[in-house]
Design an enzyme around this catalytic site. Structure first.
Site, short mmCIF file in Angstrom:
data_model
loop_
_atom_site.label_atom_id
_atom_site.label_comp_id
_atom_site.label_asym_id
_atom_site.label_seq_id
_atom_site.Cartn_x
_atom_site.Cartn_y
_atom_site.Cartn_z
N CYS A 1 176.36 11.43 112.91
CA CYS A 1 175.33 12.07 113.75
C CYS A 1 175.07 13.53 113.36
O CYS A 1 173.92 13.95 113.16
CB CYS A 1 175.69 11.95 115.22
SG CYS A 1 177.17 12.83 115.74
N HIS B 1 178.36 13.60 120.39
CA HIS B 1 177.19 13.03 119.71
C HIS B 1 176.01 14.00 119.77
O HIS B 1 175.81 14.69 120.77
CB HIS B 1 176.78 11.71 120.35
CG HIS B 1 175.75 10.97 119.57
ND1 HIS B 1 176.03 10.31 118.38
CD2 HIS B 1 174.41 10.81 119.77
CE1 HIS B 1 174.91 9.77 117.91
NE2 HIS B 1 173.92 10.06 118.72
N HIS C 1 168.30 9.65 115.66
CA HIS C 1 169.71 9.97 115.39
C HIS C 1 170.37 8.90 114.52
O HIS C 1 169.82 7.83 114.28
CB HIS C 1 170.47 10.12 116.71
CG HIS C 1 170.59 8.83 117.50
ND1 HIS C 1 171.65 8.54 118.32
CD2 HIS C 1 169.76 7.74 117.60
CE1 HIS C 1 171.49 7.36 118.89
NE2 HIS C 1 170.35 6.86 118.47
#
Length: 342
Positions: free
Chosen positions: A258, A305, A317
């Site tokens: 991420c 995240h 993402h």
């Protein structure tokens, strides 16, 4: 007198019946166990797998953070070792110069000044020599002081290098632990997925792809103004990476985790972000959900995240292991922390 009759042995028929009864009891017990542990439902498996993936991602970001620290320490240690080597060379030169000064002093007549004056046939020549000796003595004192100062600095640098080497060893140990942690979580998640049939796994993947396409459609309908020109460029760059796989620790261009994706995307806009979610949160100004604009960073789940806000309640993402770079509704992302405007 007591009777000592031999105990009556059970008949063969009775033994057979008992054996059959015991076997039936075992079979019923096994059947009851099977009933008590039904095959897990696809939604339950997905929920548990998602949880494990979140835990693995958290360990991955901690691993990335330790890796970043390791690289920094190695550069610092290398620079210190270069300084120590140069300093040792300078110290050796200073020590050599002390020998040169001593030799010159000896050649100038390193005997008692009063005796030199008594023996000298030319007082003027003696006074010239005395002045030269004084200059050499002062130079010798300066060199000795320089040697002491250089030795002190070298001792400090060596101690600092030793401390950093110990820190590096500790970081390497942390790296091993975090890598083992996220690999264990991923292995556990895979075992859960393996309890599903191939058709069930395919359905789960198809549902996620369908949701991603729907999220992408919502972005097109949003037409929101980007946070900045840099944010627009970064978001457009990330959009070109759709379909590339999530891989723990990857920074592109073939795969990403991420924070690797967000770092890569902003690099295309000429902006250097730090490597992990824990540090990227400080790379800009924190904002609330209602202030989000396309290109802003969005953080979830205790900062484990990060993604790029794409507009209309949607992010772009690198989601999790087994998935690819894609759009996703923020409603499915877990706990929103905050946004960061670069």
């Amino acid at each position: 007198m007591a009777s000592h009759r031999r105990p009556k042995q059970p008949s063969r028929t009775r033994v057979t019946v008992l054996t059959a009864t015991a076997a039936a009891a075992v079979a019923l017990s096994a059947q009851a166990g099977a009933i008590a542990a039904p095959k897990p439902k696809i939604d339950d498996v997905k929920s548990k797998v998602d949880k494990l993936h979140h835990e693995a991602e958290e360990a991955t970001e901690q691993y990335n953070q330790a890796e970043e620290r390791r690289g920094k320490l190695q550069k610092e240690i290398s620079a210190l070792q270069d300084k120590v080597a140069r300093g040792q060379g300078e110290l050796n030169d200073l020590r050599d110069s002390i020998g040169s000064v001593a030799s010159a002093q000896y050649r100038s007549g390193g005997i008692d000044p009063s005796l030199q004056l008594f023996l000298s046939s030319d007082p003027d020549t003696y006074l010239d020599k005395a002045s030269a000796i004084d200059q050499l003595s002062a130079k010798q004192a300066d060199v000795l002081q320089s040697i002491q100062e250089k030795q002190r600095i070298l001792a400090q640098q060596r101690a600092e290098a030793t401390t950093k080497l110990a820190d590096l060893e500790s970081v390497r140990k942390t790296l091993g632990e975090k890598k083992k942690s996220f690999q264990g979580k991923l292995s556990e998640a895979q075992k859960l997925l393996n309890t599903l049939t191939a058709a069930e796994r395919a359905k789960m993947q198809a549902d996620e792809q369908r949701a991603s396409r729907a999220a992408g459609d919502r972005v097109d309908l949003g037409n929101e103004v980007p946070a900045s020109e840099r944010g627009r460029v970064a978001l457009n760059a990330a959009a070109t990476q759709q379909g590339k796989p999530y891989v723990s620790g990857a920074e592109g261009p073939n795969s990403y985790d991420c924070s690797g994706l967000t770092q890569w995307a902003y690099r295309q806009a000429g902006v250097s972000l730090t490597r992990t979610t824990y540090t990227q949160q400080n790379d800009g100004v924190k904002i609330g959900r209602s202030q989000l604009k396309p290109g802003d960073l969005v953080f979830f789940n205790s900062l484990s995240h990060v993604g790029l806000y794409a507009g209309n309640n949607t992010i772009l993402h690198a989601p999790k292991p087994g998935a690819v770079v894609r759009y996703e509704s923020m409603d499915y992302m877990g706990t929103f922390q905050f946004g960061v405007r670069i």
